[in-house]
Scaffold this active site. Structure first.
Site, mmCIF file in Angstrom:
data_model
loop_
_atom_site.group_PDB
_atom_site.id
_atom_site.type_symbol
_atom_site.label_atom_id
_atom_site.label_comp_id
_atom_site.label_asym_id
_atom_site.label_seq_id
_atom_site.Cartn_x
_atom_site.Cartn_y
_atom_site.Cartn_z
ATOM 1 C CE LYS A 33 42.334 40.076 39.308
ATOM 2 N NZ LYS A 33 41.275 39.247 39.307
ATOM 3 C CG ASP A 60 40.869 38.673 42.941
ATOM 4 O OD1 ASP A 60 40.737 38.930 44.176
ATOM 5 O OD2 ASP A 60 40.521 39.267 42.125
ATOM 6 C CE LYS A 62 37.535 40.667 44.295
ATOM 7 N NZ LYS A 62 38.188 40.316 43.023
ATOM 8 C CG ASP A 65 33.302 31.786 55.919
ATOM 9 O OD1 ASP A 65 32.614 31.619 57.023
ATOM 10 O OD2 ASP A 65 32.857 30.924 55.139
ATOM 11 C CB THR A 124 37.191 49.110 41.138
ATOM 12 O OG1 THR A 124 37.255 47.604 40.778
ATOM 13 C CG2 THR A 124 38.237 49.401 41.833
ATOM 14 N NE ARG A 215 36.477 43.843 31.831
ATOM 15 C CZ ARG A 215 35.471 44.202 32.863
ATOM 16 N NH1 ARG A 215 34.197 43.955 32.432
ATOM 17 N NH2 ARG A 215 35.696 44.550 33.698
HETATM 18 O O1 C5P Z 1 38.952 43.608 32.982
HETATM 19 P P1 C5P Z 1 39.485 44.521 34.006
HETATM 20 O O2 C5P Z 1 40.660 45.341 33.964
HETATM 21 O O3 C5P Z 1 38.273 45.318 34.596
HETATM 22 O O4 C5P Z 1 39.718 43.567 35.443
HETATM 23 C C1 C5P Z 1 39.975 43.869 36.648
HETATM 24 C C2 C5P Z 1 40.246 42.628 37.564
HETATM 25 O O5 C5P Z 1 40.202 43.012 38.937
HETATM 26 C C3 C5P Z 1 38.999 41.516 37.518
HETATM 27 O O6 C5P Z 1 39.674 40.521 37.400
HETATM 28 C C4 C5P Z 1 38.196 41.893 38.991
HETATM 29 O O7 C5P Z 1 37.526 40.925 39.453
HETATM 30 C C5 C5P Z 1 39.532 42.425 39.732
HETATM 31 N N1 C5P Z 1 38.840 43.306 40.881
HETATM 32 C C6 C5P Z 1 38.167 44.463 40.647
HETATM 33 N N2 C5P Z 1 37.907 45.287 41.869
HETATM 34 C C7 C5P Z 1 38.468 44.883 42.998
HETATM 35 C C8 C5P Z 1 38.972 43.756 43.024
HETATM 36 C C9 C5P Z 1 39.555 42.955 41.985
HETATM 37 O O8 C5P Z 1 38.002 44.784 39.499
HETATM 38 N N3 C5P Z 1 37.961 45.868 44.021
#
Ligand code: C5P
Length: 238
Positions: A33, A60, A62, A65, A124, A215
């Protein structure tokens, strides 16, 4: 060995960091991603580089607009050859429908595969208090299901949502609807800024098609080992 249900989030801002992680993970990961931090830093070259390594890409960015601007933006992004693009469902039905129709028409015109388009329901990281602070009267689950159904009715391929809501979305939107879940944390991992989380196996058992994990892999002492553990957990749910 790779499982295309796993998408690793490359939340870096240099190509060196990207290359180090992708090379270290090797054939254990096929899907990456690319989010705004990386794309705004290094530009489209990262997508080209990943494609040259035969990797698939969820771009991603997002988009959110007015309908015409989102549709135009997506058609421009389609040139890069990413496999999944995304928009915010809260941009509304007309925005989503215009976006989905424009992408399909443009792909047909160019004779290329149309990338999948998915919509964010509720981030999330948002919890119930934050949802009500921005003025949504509905509770979290109703808001997510409402946006997922709206997404489906607009002809968008699926949603990005918390693993905790995946089951409800699957029940309401059917089997032929892609559910991508971030907020995935292996047992015992740091939850960081995520609120609505689940383990990889629970997310899949709830109906998610793809898991975005950042992460827990990127910040692990041994990212490849962390990935293999996650893949093993995922393999228990087919
Ligand atoms: O590090 P982590 O596992 O929390 O990363 C989650 C990834 O998913 C990040 O790049 C974040 O921007 C993305 N994301 C999210 N929630 C969403 C959409 C995308 O955490 N609803």
């Amino acid at each position: 060995m790779a499982d295309e249900r796993l998408i690793v989030a490359l939340d870096f801002h240099t190509m060196d960091d990207v290359k180090n992680l992708v090379n270290e993970l090797g054939d254990s990961v096929n899907y990456y991603k690319v989010g705004m931090e990386l794309f705004y830093s290094v530009g489209a070259g990262v997508v080209e580089w990943l494609k040259a390594q035969d990797k698939k890409i969820f771009l991603d960015l997002k988009l959110h607009d007015i309908p015409n601007t989102v549709a135009g933006g997506l058609c421009s992004l389609m040139n890069l050859g990413a496999d999944i693009l995304n928009i915010h469902a809260s941009g509304g039905y007309t925005m989503m429908k215009t976006a989905a129709d424009s992408l399909r028409n443009e792909a047909a015109k160019r004779g290329i595969d149309c990338p999948k388009l998915v919509a964010i329901t509720v981030l999330t990281s948002i919890n119930d208090k934050e949802l009500s602070d921005v003025g949504f009267a509905a509770d979290m689950q109703s808001q997510v299901v409402r946006l997922a159904k709206l997404t489906k009715s607009a002809g968008v391929d699926g949603v990005v949502a918390s693993p905790q809501e995946a089951k409800l979305i699957r029940e309401n939107c059917g089997e032929d609807f892609m559910i991508i879940t971030p907020g995935v944390r292996p047992t015992g991992a740091n939850i960081n800024d995520q609120s609505r989380i689940a383990t990889p196996a629970a997310a899949l058992a709830n109906g998610a098609n793809k898991l975005v994990i950042g992460r827990p892999i990127r910040a692990a002492q041994n990212p490849r080992e962390a990935t293999l553990k996650i893949l093993e957990e995922m393999s228990s749910v087919q």
